[in-house]
Design an enzyme around this catalytic site. Structure first.
Site, mmCIF file in Angstrom:
data_model
loop_
_atom_site.group_PDB
_atom_site.id
_atom_site.type_symbol
_atom_site.label_atom_id
_atom_site.label_comp_id
_atom_site.label_asym_id
_atom_site.label_seq_id
_atom_site.Cartn_x
_atom_site.Cartn_y
_atom_site.Cartn_z
ATOM 1 N N HIS A 1 -3.226 7.101 2.951
ATOM 2 C CA HIS A 1 -3.651 5.819 2.401
ATOM 3 C C HIS A 1 -5.046 5.499 2.928
ATOM 4 O O HIS A 1 -5.328 5.664 4.117
ATOM 5 C CB HIS A 1 -2.656 4.737 2.827
ATOM 6 C CG HIS A 1 -3.110 3.345 2.531
ATOM 7 N ND1 HIS A 1 -3.657 2.973 1.325
ATOM 8 C CD2 HIS A 1 -3.117 2.225 3.311
ATOM 9 C CE1 HIS A 1 -3.970 1.691 1.361
ATOM 10 N NE2 HIS A 1 -3.657 1.223 2.557
ATOM 11 N N ASN B 1 -10.204 -0.298 0.091
ATOM 12 C CA ASN B 1 -8.743 -0.198 0.092
ATOM 13 C C ASN B 1 -8.212 -0.740 -1.229
ATOM 14 O O ASN B 1 -8.253 -1.938 -1.483
ATOM 15 C CB ASN B 1 -8.175 -0.996 1.269
ATOM 16 C CG ASN B 1 -6.658 -0.944 1.352
ATOM 17 O OD1 ASN B 1 -5.989 -0.437 0.461
ATOM 18 N ND2 ASN B 1 -6.117 -1.483 2.429
ATOM 19 N N CYS C 1 0.803 -1.224 0.000
ATOM 20 C CA CYS C 1 0.000 0.000 0.000
ATOM 21 C C CYS C 1 0.837 1.275 0.000
ATOM 22 O O CYS C 1 0.329 2.345 -0.337
ATOM 23 C CB CYS C 1 -0.944 0.000 1.196
ATOM 24 S SG CYS C 1 -2.043 -1.435 1.256
#
Length: 354
Positions: free
Chosen positions: A247, A277, A110
């Protein structure tokens, strides 16, 4: 001294969505359970490979910058879910945009997009490159065990990209920090790779698994530490930050991070409700959304931070330039999709849920 400024941006999310209500049709969950814990309402499910998502985002970013793919000096593609391990999928994007330059994938999970942003800006600051394309692209739905509620509700597919160009002005990527916490490498993982027994059928049942409480704790610590470090390194006050683009893993993580940093919540760009996500794609997608919504204005200061499997973490401080609208637009589109999100995951759901 040269700086690397963002001159183009583009995103690509597949049309099919899987809502919280859709998930409730095959696992024990509900919108009332998912939304308060994560902030997620839906996620996009891809009908194409990761490289296709990346290519469309790349073409849109190049059009926004007003440049041709042949002008690029480097392509950095951040992904943990490539179509193929050999060759890298940056080469696929390279062929799609007509570039003749260095092209490679990186896997920092990520944090990958910010890793790529840092590497790309350093190439420009060193004088090695003038124009660098940085992409974050993921097809995480491929890695999900749909019977596991803790992960099935979180992840989605998508891609985002930016063009970095050299400038003599003190704008663009002012500074960045990268780190990894190897003690936490086993708390977020998927068992796919050469450690698999390729002759054992059960080895194909790979999926994302993690320890949610440890992730929550370490994510806030990692992002908070590197954010503070990059702010100090660049010599600015927190009050000078106009936007925080973190994020998008969990809205509760974002809330806690912003609160501990003593930055007003209204300065945080949060779009997780619509996408879930998307790993390395979350930050470039959020940048695109913030520009489309008129949030980012010329010469504003943006702090971006991320964490991911490894456990990687990253932070970057960006001074936006004068332009917040695309120079051109691209007609690049994904192939048509004739299935719903539920239909796209039906085979995997049958396999994992019975």
């Amino acid at each position: 001294m040269q700086y690397a400024t963002i001159t183009g941006w583009g995103k690509c999310v597949p049309p099919a969505t899987l809502t919280n209500h859709d998930l409730a049709t095959f696992i024990e969950t509900s919108d009332e359970w998912i939304k308060p814990r994560t902030g997620i309402s839906q996620r996009h499910i891809s009908h194409v490979d990761t490289s296709a998502l990346a290519s469309v985002a790349a073409k849109r970013a190049l059009a926004a910058a007003g440049i041709d793919g042949s002008e690029l000096d480097m392509i950095i593609l951040a992904t943990a879910t490539p179509d193929t391990l050999i060759p890298n999928i940056a080469s696929t994007v390279q062929a799609e945009v007509g570039a003749t330059c260095a092209a490679f994938d990186i896997n920092a999970a990520c944090s990958g997009f910010l890793y790529g942003l840092g590497l790309g800006s350093s190439q420009i600051k060193s004088g090695q490159c003038k124009k660098v394309l940085v992409i974050g692209a993921e097809r995480l739905s491929f890695f999900l065990d749909w019977s596991r509620r803790d992960t099935a509700v979180l992840f989605g597919d998508g891609a985002g990209a930016v063009v970095l160009e050299a400038t003599d002005e003190a704008i663009g990527v002012l500074g960045y920090e990268l780190n990894n916490d190897p003690d936490g490498r086993d708390i977020l993982k998927a068992g796919f790779g050469t450690a698999m027994d390729r002759f054992e059928a059960s080895s194909l049942d790979f999926y994302i698994e993690f320890n949610g409480q440890e992730i929550f704790k370490r994510a806030i610590a990692g992002m908070g530490k590197l954010s503070a470090k990059v702010i100090e390194k660049c010599g600015i006050d927190k009050e000078e930050i106009d936007w925080v683009i973190p994020h998008q893993a969990n809205e509760r993580i974002i809330d806690t991070l912003i609160s501990r940093m003593k930055i007003p919540k209204e300065k945080a760009v949060v779009n997780i409700a619509n996408y879930g996500n998307t790993s390395a794609a979350t930050i470039p997608i959020a940048i695109c959304d913030a520009l489309e919504q008129g949030k980012i204005q010329p010469n504003q200061t943006i702090l971006s931070c991320a964490f991911g499997a490894g456990l990687t973490s990253a932070a970057a401080l960006i001074k936006w330039g004068d332009r917040v609208t695309p120079i051109n637009t691209s007609d690049a589109e994904l192939p048509p999709c004739d299935k719903t999100g539920i239909e796209l995951v039906a085979k995997a759901v049958k396999h994992f849920c019975g």
